[in-house]
Design an enzyme around this catalytic site. Structure first.
Site, PDB file in Angstrom:
ATOM      1  N   CYS A 173     -53.445  -4.001 -13.364  1.00 37.14           N
ATOM      2  CA  CYS A 173     -52.976  -4.378 -11.793  1.00 37.14           C
ATOM      3  C   CYS A 173     -51.667  -3.029 -11.626  1.00 37.14           C
ATOM      4  CB  CYS A 173     -52.469  -5.252 -11.511  1.00 37.14           C
ATOM      5  SG  CYS A 173     -54.013  -6.267 -11.313  1.00 37.14           S
ATOM      6  N   GLU A 199     -19.145  -5.108   3.997  1.00 39.75           N
ATOM      7  CA  GLU A 199     -17.722  -4.528   5.188  1.00 39.75           C
ATOM      8  C   GLU A 199     -19.085  -5.584   6.747  1.00 39.75           C
ATOM      9  OE1 GLU A 199     -17.096  -0.450   5.143  1.00 39.75           O
ATOM     10  OE2 GLU A 199     -16.316  -0.317   3.137  1.00 39.75           O
ATOM     11  N   GLU A 246     -15.679  -7.883  -6.084  1.00 42.29           N
ATOM     12  CA  GLU A 246     -15.264  -8.522  -4.932  1.00 42.29           C
ATOM     13  C   GLU A 246     -16.790  -7.946  -4.917  1.00 42.29           C
ATOM     14  OE1 GLU A 246     -13.604 -10.606  -2.873  1.00 42.29           O
ATOM     15  OE2 GLU A 246     -15.532 -10.205  -2.306  1.00 42.29           O
ATOM     16  N   LYS A 266     -21.913  -6.929 -11.799  1.00 45.82           N
ATOM     17  CA  LYS A 266     -20.878  -5.771 -10.424  1.00 45.82           C
ATOM     18  C   LYS A 266     -21.455  -4.494 -10.059  1.00 45.82           C
ATOM     19  CE  LYS A 266     -19.143  -4.945  -6.221  1.00 45.82           C
ATOM     20  NZ  LYS A 266     -19.356  -4.756  -5.252  1.00 45.82           N
ATOM     21  N   LYS A 288     -49.216  -9.891 -21.415  1.00 43.44           N
ATOM     22  CA  LYS A 288     -48.131 -11.459 -20.986  1.00 43.44           C
ATOM     23  C   LYS A 288     -49.127 -12.312 -21.600  1.00 43.44           C
ATOM     24  CE  LYS A 288     -50.322 -12.238 -16.819  1.00 43.44           C
ATOM     25  NZ  LYS A 288     -49.398 -12.702 -14.918  1.00 43.44           N
ATOM     26  N   ASP A 318       1.002  -0.828  -0.384  1.00 46.73           N
ATOM     27  CA  ASP A 318      -0.177  -0.255  -0.288  1.00 46.73           C
ATOM     28  C   ASP A 318       0.883   1.031  -0.156  1.00 46.73           C
ATOM     29  OD1 ASP A 318      -3.161   0.704   0.972  1.00 46.73           O
ATOM     30  OD2 ASP A 318      -2.039   1.834   1.166  1.00 46.73           O
ATOM     31  N   LEU A 372     -36.730 -13.447 -13.044  1.00 42.34           N
ATOM     32  CA  LEU A 372     -36.760 -11.520 -13.718  1.00 42.34           C
ATOM     33  C   LEU A 372     -36.264 -12.318 -15.605  1.00 42.34           C
ATOM     34  CD1 LEU A 372     -35.794  -9.203 -11.381  1.00 42.34           C
ATOM     35  CD2 LEU A 372     -38.149  -9.987 -12.264  1.00 42.34           C
ATOM     36  N   THR A 410     -11.170   2.374  -6.252  1.00 38.61           N
ATOM     37  CA  THR A 410     -11.769   3.491  -6.911  1.00 38.61           C
ATOM     38  C   THR A 410     -12.679   4.212  -7.292  1.00 38.61           C
ATOM     39  OG1 THR A 410     -13.593   1.802  -7.965  1.00 38.61           O
ATOM     40  CG2 THR A 410     -10.920   1.752  -8.856  1.00 38.61           C
ATOM     41  N   GLY A 442     -47.476  -3.456 -18.088  1.00 38.68           N
ATOM     42  CA  GLY A 442     -49.093  -2.907 -18.390  1.00 38.68           C
ATOM     43  C   GLY A 442     -49.638  -4.134 -17.491  1.00 38.68           C
TER      44      GLY A 442
HETATM   45  P1  NAD Z   1     -10.093   1.795  -0.085  1.00 37.39           P
HETATM   46  O1  NAD Z   1     -10.179   3.423  -0.584  1.00 37.39           O
HETATM   47  O2  NAD Z   1     -10.139   1.763   1.512  1.00 37.39           O
HETATM   48  O3  NAD Z   1      -8.470   1.424   0.002  1.00 37.39           O
HETATM   49  C1  NAD Z   1      -7.367   1.168  -1.563  1.00 37.39           C
HETATM   50  C2  NAD Z   1      -6.271   0.829  -1.078  1.00 37.39           C
HETATM   51  O4  NAD Z   1      -5.877   1.232  -1.853  1.00 37.39           O
HETATM   52  C3  NAD Z   1      -6.284   2.279  -0.234  1.00 37.39           C
HETATM   53  O5  NAD Z   1      -5.892   2.118   1.302  1.00 37.39           O
HETATM   54  C4  NAD Z   1      -4.587   3.388  -0.905  1.00 37.39           C
HETATM   55  O6  NAD Z   1      -3.692   3.969  -0.170  1.00 37.39           O
HETATM   56  C5  NAD Z   1      -4.312   1.797  -1.411  1.00 37.39           C
HETATM   57  N1  NAD Z   1      -3.624   2.533  -2.947  1.00 37.39           N
HETATM   58  C6  NAD Z   1      -4.776   3.150  -3.901  1.00 37.39           C
HETATM   59  N2  NAD Z   1      -3.660   3.510  -4.863  1.00 37.39           N
HETATM   60  C7  NAD Z   1      -2.632   2.176  -4.337  1.00 37.39           C
HETATM   61  C8  NAD Z   1      -1.015   2.400  -5.728  1.00 37.39           C
HETATM   62  N3  NAD Z   1      -1.464   2.667  -6.521  1.00 37.39           N
HETATM   63  N4  NAD Z   1      -0.854   1.532  -4.555  1.00 37.39           N
HETATM   64  C9  NAD Z   1      -0.864   1.210  -3.793  1.00 37.39           C
HETATM   65  N5  NAD Z   1      -2.132   1.154  -2.850  1.00 37.39           N
HETATM   66  C10 NAD Z   1      -2.497   2.165  -3.197  1.00 37.39           C
HETATM   67  O7  NAD Z   1     -10.968   0.559  -0.425  1.00 37.39           O
HETATM   68  P2  NAD Z   1     -11.605  -0.249  -0.233  1.00 37.39           P
HETATM   69  O8  NAD Z   1     -12.542  -0.529   0.353  1.00 37.39           O
HETATM   70  O9  NAD Z   1     -10.171  -1.662  -0.018  1.00 37.39           O
HETATM   71  O10 NAD Z   1     -11.572  -1.062  -1.849  1.00 37.39           O
HETATM   72  C11 NAD Z   1     -11.176  -1.678  -2.962  1.00 37.39           C
HETATM   73  C12 NAD Z   1     -12.001  -1.398  -4.123  1.00 37.39           C
HETATM   74  O11 NAD Z   1     -12.629  -2.745  -4.048  1.00 37.39           O
HETATM   75  C13 NAD Z   1     -12.499  -0.309  -4.520  1.00 37.39           C
HETATM   76  O12 NAD Z   1     -12.644  -0.541  -5.835  1.00 37.39           O
HETATM   77  C14 NAD Z   1     -13.816  -0.588  -4.008  1.00 37.39           C
HETATM   78  O13 NAD Z   1     -15.474   0.000  -4.754  1.00 37.39           O
HETATM   79  C15 NAD Z   1     -13.999  -2.289  -4.316  1.00 37.39           C
HETATM   80  N6  NAD Z   1     -14.852  -2.499  -3.161  1.00 37.39           N
HETATM   81  C16 NAD Z   1     -15.352  -2.482  -2.164  1.00 37.39           C
HETATM   82  C17 NAD Z   1     -15.988  -2.610  -1.354  1.00 37.39           C
HETATM   83  C18 NAD Z   1     -15.934  -2.801   0.401  1.00 37.39           C
HETATM   84  O14 NAD Z   1     -16.307  -3.409   0.967  1.00 37.39           O
HETATM   85  N7  NAD Z   1     -14.987  -1.912   0.679  1.00 37.39           N
HETATM   86  C19 NAD Z   1     -17.140  -4.281  -1.869  1.00 37.39           C
HETATM   87  C20 NAD Z   1     -16.659  -4.882  -2.378  1.00 37.39           C
HETATM   88  C21 NAD Z   1     -15.648  -3.957  -3.448  1.00 37.39           C
END
Ligand code: NAD
Length: 453
Positions: A282, A173, A169, A225, A343, A52, A272, A106, A279
């Site tokens: 109802c 959380e 993913e 996703k 339908k 990180d 689904l 992202t 239509g």
């Molecule tokens: P976050 O922002 O909490 O963590 C991302 C980490 O990546 C940060 O610690 C940041 O310092 C690090 N980082 C960013 N650029 C970097 C680089 N160039 N090199 C090294 N480290 C770098 O994100 P998150 O919640 O862990 O989620 C990560 C991804 O997964 C996102 O796209 C999110 O949308 C997706 N996601 C999140 C969850 C969730 O519950 N949090 C669930 C499914 C998917």
């Protein structure tokens, strides 16, 4: 941990079938997703390098503290053998390996679009360090279309041999480990079947638990996703709106939910299907009446309002597509409309999409040859001047376009070979997604459907 014994047993066979060398796996981005994925991988006795760019985070992790709260994650990460997990702020400190996971953030940009720049940053770093992993597996959530661009970017950077995989993913959380290990579907997208198999092999224990594995294209996985989250958000929002209505009318929201949940039995999410728009007697009248009640209580833009609007837009989009396809002289064209009722298995045409679609085509001067096993008498009262036919095949004769609106059994069983001999132009608008695209192609049809490839 509630799942621990089950999970340990399941994970015993992990990686046995993997063709990539997973003796060490690099995870870039070590927060909610990256750390949970790391926990899952070290549980399988694999060496994991977590990277990180946030040095404070890495400092904490090196001191056996996690920078987030996620149940059971702390003990999972730090009770593992010492050399199975290391943390660093730079890819340069990690030995080269076959598999790199990208779990970077992202976030939303200021315009609300998804900022994927961190993923590109990671790829640039891989390039600058001359790393050549076999697979780059993206777990970060990205908008539909992103992997096609990432693939081009990898090619532009000369990383031709690397296989790109998207493995979105779905963890939540607060129950992330439980979700990943016991609940979530495994969605894997790549241009390379082998890379898909390699990633699937990593998750072999989850497969043993009958967790669905969906191997698909990048675009489909990206939409899964986003649609997953949007669908969940819609349901949460809907229940909140209903709760506010219950509050204002002194009704019991729990009993309302209990009742509404039964609708799943009649229309399970699993079955689904898209169609030409809702239509019947109802949905249209009751949703409008419901919006009136909601409006009185101050909900001017409820999800129900939006559903009505979206349904109208959907029918209009279909009309635009058909008219667009008929070309410059729609008055010279004939459309065979198969199915008039809203339908199958009813003669009800009240608020059926067919009424609006036929009305629009009539305005263009298009000739309509209509067929429905039951709804012709009702439709004759609305449009006495259409050409009503006594079979699907009579309706198709000399048509420039076949428009399927209702999935009656006999329409579903349409003999495409015979149909292709009868029509003028082989254009098939399948608004019920009932025809096999390869079969339609075999008989020379230009097929338009609703998102069925
Ligand atoms: P976050 O922002 O909490 O963590 C991302 C980490 O990546 C940060 O610690 C940041 O310092 C690090 N980082 C960013 N650029 C970097 C680089 N160039 N090199 C090294 N480290 C770098 O994100 P998150 O919640 O862990 O989620 C990560 C991804 O997964 C996102 O796209 C999110 O949308 C997706 N996601 C999140 C969850 C969730 O519950 N949090 C669930 C499914 C998917």
């Amino acid at each position: 941990m509630r799942y621990s014994l089950r999970v340990i047993l399941l994970f015993q066979s992990t990686f046995l079938f993997s063709a990539v060398d997973c003796s060490s796996i690099t995870i870039i981005g070590a927060n909610y997703v990256g750390l949970v994925v790391a926990g899952v991988l070290i549980k399988c006795d694999h060496k994991v390098y977590c990277i990180d760019k946030d040095r404070d985070k890495i400092k904490l992790l090196k001191n056996k503290q996690i920078p987030i709260y996620e149940p059971h994650l702390q003990e999972l990460l730090f009770k593992a053998p010492q050399d199975s997990l290391s943390f660093t702020d730079s890819l340069s400190e990690v030995p080269p390996g076959d598999l790199i996971y990208i779990c970077v953030g992202t976030p939303s940009s200021s315009e609300g679009t998804c900022d994927c720049s961190a993923i590109y940053e990671v790829i640039d770093e891989i390039v600058s360090l001359k790393r050549n992993p076999k697979i780059i597996c993206v777990k970060s959530t990205v908008p539909p279309g992103t992997h096609a661009k990432l693939k081009q970017y990898l090619m532009k950077k000369g990383l031709l041999s690397i296989k790109l995989v998207y493995n979105p993913e779905f963890m939540r959380e607060g129950s992330a480990l439980e979700d990943i290990m016991t609940q979530n579907p495994l969605v894997i997208a790549s241009d390379s079947d082998k890379a898909k198999d390699d990633i699937e092999a990593l998750y072999a224990p989850l497969r043993m638990k009958d967790i669905p594995v969906i191997k698909t294209s990048f675009e489909t996985a990206e939409i899964i996703k986003y649609a997953w989250n949007a669908f969940s958000a819609l349901r949460v929002t809907f229940v909140n709106e209903v709760a506010m209505l219950c509050k204002s009318l002194n009704a019991n929201v729990f009993t309302v939910i209990q009742g509404v949940a039964q609708s799943e039995r009649l229309l399970p999410t699993q079955v689904l299907k898209p169609g030409p728009g809702f239509g019947g007697s109802c949905f249209p009248k009751d949703t409008i009446a419901f919006t009136k009640v909601l409006e009185e209580k101050g909900f001017l833009s409820s999800l129900v309002h939006q559903a009505i609007l979206s349904n109208k837009n959907h029918i209009q989009a279909i009309i635009r597509d058909i008219i667009g396809l008929l070309g410059k002289e729609p008055q010279q064209k004939t459309v065979a409309v198969l199915g008039l009722s809203f339908k199958a298995n009813t003669d009800d045409i009240r608020n059926a999409p067919s009424v609006e679609i036929i009305s629009a085509l009539k305005k263009q001067g298009t000739c309509i040859q209509a067929y429905d096993p039951q709804a012709i008498p009702a439709m004759k009262r609305v449009f006495p001047d259409l050409i009503y036919c006594d079979s699907v095949y009579t309706a198709i004769q000399h048509a420039d376009c076949i428009l399927v609106l209702t999935e009656w059994e006999e329409i579903k069983n349409l003999d495409l070979a015979r149909a292709s001999q009868l029509c003028n132009t082989k254009v098939l608008f399948d608004m019920r997604n009932i025809y096999d695209p390869s079969l339609a192609k075999k008989y020379g049809f230009q097929l338009f459907n609703l998102g069925r490839q």
